[in-house]
Design a protein around this motif. Structure first.
Motif, PDB file in Angstrom:
ATOM      1  N   THR A 150       0.807  -1.211   0.000  1.00 50.64           N
ATOM      2  CA  THR A 150       0.000   0.000   0.000  1.00 50.64           C
ATOM      3  C   THR A 150       0.845   1.268   0.000  1.00 50.64           C
ATOM      4  OG1 THR A 150      -1.847  -1.097   1.105  1.00 50.64           O
ATOM      5  CG2 THR A 150      -1.756   1.278   1.275  1.00 50.64           C
ATOM      6  N   LEU A 151       1.961   1.268   0.697  1.00 51.62           N
ATOM      7  CA  LEU A 151       2.810   2.457   0.743  1.00 51.62           C
ATOM      8  C   LEU A 151       3.838   2.498  -0.375  1.00 51.62           C
ATOM      9  CD1 LEU A 151       3.399   2.827   4.594  1.00 51.62           C
ATOM     10  CD2 LEU A 151       1.822   4.110   3.142  1.00 51.62           C
ATOM     11  N   TYR A 152       3.828   1.457  -1.262  1.00 49.50           N
ATOM     12  CA  TYR A 152       4.818   1.381  -2.343  1.00 49.50           C
ATOM     13  C   TYR A 152       4.163   0.985  -3.666  1.00 49.50           C
ATOM     14  CZ  TYR A 152       7.957   1.492   1.637  1.00 49.50           C
ATOM     15  OH  TYR A 152       8.592   1.843   2.794  1.00 49.50           O
ATOM     16  N   ALA A 209      -9.492   2.670  -1.036  1.00 45.86           N
ATOM     17  CA  ALA A 209      -9.526   1.721   0.070  1.00 45.86           C
ATOM     18  C   ALA A 209      -8.120   1.385   0.554  1.00 45.86           C
ATOM     19  CB  ALA A 209     -10.257   0.448  -0.363  1.00 45.86           C
ATOM     20  N   GLY A 210      -7.149   1.332  -0.371  1.00 45.26           N
ATOM     21  CA  GLY A 210      -5.776   1.054   0.019  1.00 45.26           C
ATOM     22  C   GLY A 210      -5.206   2.146   0.904  1.00 45.26           C
ATOM     23  N   CYS A 211      -5.517   3.412   0.592  1.00 44.20           N
ATOM     24  CA  CYS A 211      -5.066   4.510   1.444  1.00 44.20           C
ATOM     25  C   CYS A 211      -5.743   4.451   2.807  1.00 44.20           C
ATOM     26  CB  CYS A 211      -5.355   5.849   0.773  1.00 44.20           C
ATOM     27  SG  CYS A 211      -4.357   6.172  -0.698  1.00 44.20           S
ATOM     28  N   THR A 242       7.430   3.334 -12.379  1.00 46.84           N
ATOM     29  CA  THR A 242       8.265   3.944 -11.351  1.00 46.84           C
ATOM     30  C   THR A 242       7.755   3.534  -9.980  1.00 46.84           C
ATOM     31  OG1 THR A 242       8.772   5.874 -12.726  1.00 46.84           O
ATOM     32  CG2 THR A 242       9.040   6.135 -10.350  1.00 46.84           C
ATOM     33  N   LEU A 243       8.659   3.136  -9.099  1.00 48.17           N
ATOM     34  CA  LEU A 243       8.274   2.832  -7.728  1.00 48.17           C
ATOM     35  C   LEU A 243       7.993   4.133  -6.990  1.00 48.17           C
ATOM     36  CD1 LEU A 243       7.988   0.676  -5.447  1.00 48.17           C
ATOM     37  CD2 LEU A 243      10.368   1.205  -4.857  1.00 48.17           C
ATOM     38  N   MET A 244       6.820   4.221  -6.360  1.00 45.44           N
ATOM     39  CA  MET A 244       6.450   5.384  -5.557  1.00 45.44           C
ATOM     40  C   MET A 244       6.537   5.000  -4.077  1.00 45.44           C
ATOM     41  SD  MET A 244       5.587   7.461  -8.110  1.00 45.44           S
ATOM     42  CE  MET A 244       4.514   8.792  -7.530  1.00 45.44           C
TER      43      MET A 244
END
Length: 396
Positions: free
Chosen positions: A253-255, A337-339, A297-299
């Motif tokens: 979720t954070l990536y 929902a993921g956030c 791109t990885l966020m």
């Protein structure tokens, strides 16, 4: 209660219920709306947890308000509103004698979006007239093609917001409904011609890292390889930790991954894709369509960063030619929902801070499995881990 400002009474109110039985919950919703206004709403937006039977809710509301168009969609776990606590069911009701609202829906993957738009416009007496807003809810899968049909029918200037229906366990228990039908898979949309101004936001709370790769093979929504290597292996290398085969939604979720769409004032902007699972062949399955040759791109994000950036959905920053001097009357905030999952215990903080930003006006916030909106230069996009919102405003 309605929001009053300098003698003007808002035609937008919210009601909620947490009753276990849908019949009783619907009754409480109806009683709350009837206590505020004796006339039928111009439009009802219904959001609810998948534990409720949408057909029961739809039937009860439509029987009591037979002339009111209704649009409904399930939300991950709960629905948020200005009334603070999370709700099992929440409704936004529009009372707008000078405006027009139309809803249409279709079941299955082959619903004709262009025909549904025409049907909704005709239903509210505005055939051929470009809407001020299109609200879209669909079952997860194929959102990009639906958005392309909307642009093909209406052009690229009509604002669109939306979210994909959610359940609590990714097992397909999501539901959609409109005044004539309840369904598990399909599409519902509403066209708005409101007697007020509209302000839109569509953004994410993530920043790009230096990790990126080119998609070299895809299969549907699965990225099979990145730069010729199994995509799951590349992704876990970027994260610096092992990922086993199977669902990885919570861990990622954070990536999320992202594709750059354009630049604004020299800064890139992205649409995000949430990695859902590592497949048997070490591919990476996403919640969005992707294509070979695109760069991922990885966020990265954090709880605090997501919380702070999510509040941008409540900023009154006029777009699409809106006047500068506006005050909010109400809002619809489609929140990923993921956030919500990433923020976990801080969900109530979101509600209190939105209340402060919006001045206590009514708002409703469902949690969805994909969000739709227009990016800074008008691109209509489907993304994950994003926020899509509209604030209903009046000029001073």
């Amino acid at each position: 209660m309605p929001y009053q400002h300098e003698g003007f009474i808002l035609n937008y109110i919210t009601a909620h219920a947490n009753d276990e039985h849908p019949e009783l919950a619907a009754r409480h919703i109806i009683d709350q709306l009837s206590a505020v206004c004796a006339t039928a709403p111009s439009l009802l937006l219904l959001y609810f947890s998948c534990q409720y039977d949408g057909e029961v809710l739809r039937t009860a509301l439509c029987q009591h308000f037979p002339t009111t168009p209704l649009m409904g969609c399930t939300s991950y776990q709960t629905v948020q509103s200005e009334q603070g606590a999370s709700h099992g069911i929440a409704v936004a009701a529009f009372y707008d004698e000078q405006g027009s609202y139309g809803v249409a829906g279709g079941a299955g993957p082959d619903a004709d979006v262009r025909q549904l738009l025409r049907q909704a416009m005709a239903a509210c007496g505005r055939p051929g007239e470009l809407p001020h807003l299109v609200l879209l809810h669909t079952s997860p899968g194929g959102e990009e093609s639906l958005l392309a049909q909307i642009d093909a029918e209406l052009g690229s200037t009509v604002p669109v917001i939306g979210g994909s229906a959610a359940d609590n366990s990714l097992t397909g228990e999501w539901q959609l409904c409109w005044q004539q039908q309840t369904m598990h898979d399909g599409i519902v949309l509403a066209v708005f011609y409101p007697d007020c101004e509209l302000v839109f936001q569509f953004h994410s709370g993530y920043m790009p890292t230096s990790n990126r790769g080119t998609i070299t093979e895809v299969d549907g929504r699965e990225v099979v390889t990145l730069d010729g290597r199994p995509a799951g292996d590349v992704y876990q290398q970027w994260l610096g930790r092992a990922l086993e085969e199977g669902p990885i939604l919570f861990e990622t979720t954070l990536y999320p991954l992202a594709r750059q769409v354009g630049e604004m004032y020299g800064m890139p902007y992205f649409k995000l894709s949430h990695p859902e699972a590592i497949t048997e062949r070490r591919g990476l399955r996403l919640f969005t369509d992707v294509a070979p040759g695109e760069t991922l791109t990885l966020m990265q994000g954090s709880e605090l960063g997501l919380l702070q950036r999510s509040l941008q959905a409540a900023r009154i920053e006029p777009d699409y030619g809106m006047p500068q001097d506006l005050y909010p009357l109400g809002a619809l905030i489609v929140f990923c929902a993921g956030c919500r999952l990433a923020l976990s215990e801080r969900v109530d903080d979101i509600a209190s801070q939105f209340n402060e930003r919006l001045g206590g006006v009514p708002y409703i916030m469902p949690f969805t499995f994909g969000e739709q909106g227009r990016l800074p230069q008008g691109e209509l996009a489907h993304g994950n881990l994003m926020i899509s919102s509209v604030i209903f405003c009046k000029g001073r």
